[in-house]
Design an enzyme around this catalytic site. Structure first.
Site, PDB file in Angstrom:
ATOM      1  CD  GLU A 113      -2.855   2.709   2.510  1.00  0.00           C
ATOM      2  OE1 GLU A 113      -2.760   3.979   2.890  1.00  0.00           O
ATOM      3  OE2 GLU A 113      -1.917   2.078   3.022  1.00  0.00           O
ATOM      4  CB  CYS A 146       8.714   2.057  11.762  1.00  0.00           C
ATOM      5  SG  CYS A 146       7.261   2.972  12.106  1.00  0.00           S
ATOM      6  CD  GLN A 175       9.961   1.152   4.373  1.00  0.00           C
ATOM      7  OE1 GLN A 175      10.537   1.857   5.032  1.00  0.00           O
ATOM      8  NE2 GLN A 175       9.025   0.335   5.120  1.00  0.00           N
TER       9      GLN A 175
END
Length: 450
Positions: free
Chosen positions: A337, A407, A278
């Site tokens: 992931e 987002c 981030q």
């Protein structure tokens, strides 16, 4: 109205995008570049479609009360800070309104949407908040190497002397790195197509990542020049093919540690290029705090707590931003992931912070059906949102709560509808402003089963 015709309008609001929104005399919606709510402006139509038009301001007849003087006046600012002419409190209101509008229309919640969406959490830093810059590199027709910012919808790079959105340590990186790389290359193209710079005010580390095509490269000269240009603690070369796919073919450490470290909620995180992290550190902590609270935990002086014994899956886990925090709070975490560099960093970050995380390297949609029996699930997908069928797979795993971090309000609202269809009720939504002076907004939302 035809193209190039001029009409006086009143700008009504900001949309989810750089442009402001108003209506022409025939009732058609018009998107106005550089507009601000309350502006009375003569606008020139530059694009006229059957259902909407686009226009630029020919003359600002009367500025709206929320219009402020821009701080960053370089041409590159038009893409990097398109809302900087709007007062910050109005930016926050517009970001919340865009989340509400997406939930009402795409999510199908109608008037009930406003009751679920909390006010947008502001960023303490409205400038100087970015810990990372991504610079595009390009040779122009005159054979000059340029470094700057890509404009949305265009392959061209606009040069900039600085970026006031970034922390002071890297705010002048565009000029410093452009000079260094021009000197390094001379008239030779070394295949550099992108440069990433990350810094931390907490660890005082700065990393420069050169993205280059596979080719010969003057490693020692590049390391010496770049290290001195920004006092970098790490200089790396990411070998990849240009384009959206950016297939990584190798990573070389040219100087220093070969990685970058940051601190969040008292934990230390390491990130190796090209792992995602981030870009607004303080606001990322607010995202994490909201996620922990929505799972039933809290954040005290010693960090996250209150999730003891909870079995939680962390999908699209990245380098462990949420996974490490949940594990520190006492949860049993399974992290999924797909990016190899992020998987490696995730394992390192679990070890660095003395927590156990079951790390699965793979695609979330493929791995999810094998998880089963979950108490809760956290999902933080890319801008495209969840793949088809993932909400149904999540429902099959039967977590009592789902925390969805997004987002992109549009794809999130689409997925809200999907969750509702498989038996999960949206409980609350918290927008968080990670990107002041832009239209982008992050949000954390919570779903409960049944």
């Amino acid at each position: 109205m035809s193209v190039n015709m001029i009409e006086t309008i009143t700008v009504e609001r900001m949309g989810y995008g750089a442009e402001a929104v108003g209506h022409l005399s025939d009732g058609k919606t018009v998107f106005v570049e550089g507009g601000a709510p309350g502006d009375v402006a003569s606008v020139e139509v530059v694009e006229n479609k059957p259902t909407f038009a686009r226009a630029r301001i020919a003359k600002l007849e009367q500025p709206g009360s929320c219009r402020v003087m821009p701080k960053w006046v370089e041409p590159a600012a038009s893409g990097a800070a398109p809302w900087q002419h709007i007062a910050y409190d109005v930016q926050l209101e517009a970001k919340r309104a865009n989340v509400v509008a997406a939930l009402a229309r795409t999510g199908g919640f109608g008037d009930a949407a406003a009751e679920l969406v909390a006010p947008c959490l502001p960023s303490k830093r409205q400038w100087g908040y970015r810990n990372k810059l991504e610079l595009g590199a390009q040779w122009d027709a005159k054979g000059t190497f340029n470094l700057g910012f890509h404009q949305e919808g265009s392959p061209d790079v606009l040069q900039a002397l600085s970026c006031p959105l970034a922390h002071d340590a890297i705010a002048k990186a565009p000029k410093a790195l452009r000079g260094a790389l021009r000197y390094l290359q001379g008239s030779d193209d070394l295949g550099i197509f992108r440069v990433g710079v990350r810094t931390s005010v907490r660890t005082r580390e700065t990393e420069i990542a050169l993205w280059t095509r596979p080719s010969g490269f003057p490693r020692a000269a590049a390391a010496k020049m770049l290290k001195s240009s920004l006092k970098a603690t790490s200089v790396v070369r990411v070998i990849a093919d240009p384009g959206k796919a950016r297939k990584i073919k190798g990573l070389e450490v040219l100087d220093g540690k070969g990685c970058w470290q940051e601190q969040l909620l008292g934990a230390r995180y390491v990130a190796h290029a090209p792992s995602f992290f981030q870009v607004n550190t303080a606001q990322a902590e607010k995202l994490m705090e909201q996620a922990i609270r929505m799972l039933g935990g809290s954040v005290g002086e010693d960090g996250p707590e209150g999730l003891d014994g909870l079995l939680v899956a962390d999908l699209y886990a990245g380098c462990g931003t949420f996974g490490v925090a949940m594990a520190r709070a006492g949860a049993d975490v399974i992290a999924v992931e797909s990016a190899a560099s992020s998987v490696r960093d995730l394992r390192r970050n679990a070890d660095e912070n003395y927590v156990d995380i079951d790390v699965i390297g793979g695609d979330a949609a493929r791995e999810l059906p094998e998880l089963g029996g979950l108490d809760a699930l956290v999902v933080d997908p890319p801008r495209a949102g969840l793949a088809d069928g993932v909400p149904a797979d999540i429902a099959a795993a039967r977590p009592g709560r789902v925390v969805y971090v997004s987002c992109n309000p549009a794809t999130w609202a689409r997925d809200v509808r999907r969750f509702e269809d498989v038996g999960y009720r949206l409980e609350r939504v918290q927008p968080v402003d990670l990107f002041p002076q832009t239209y982008h907004v992050e949000l954390v939302s919570c779903f409960v089963r049944g």
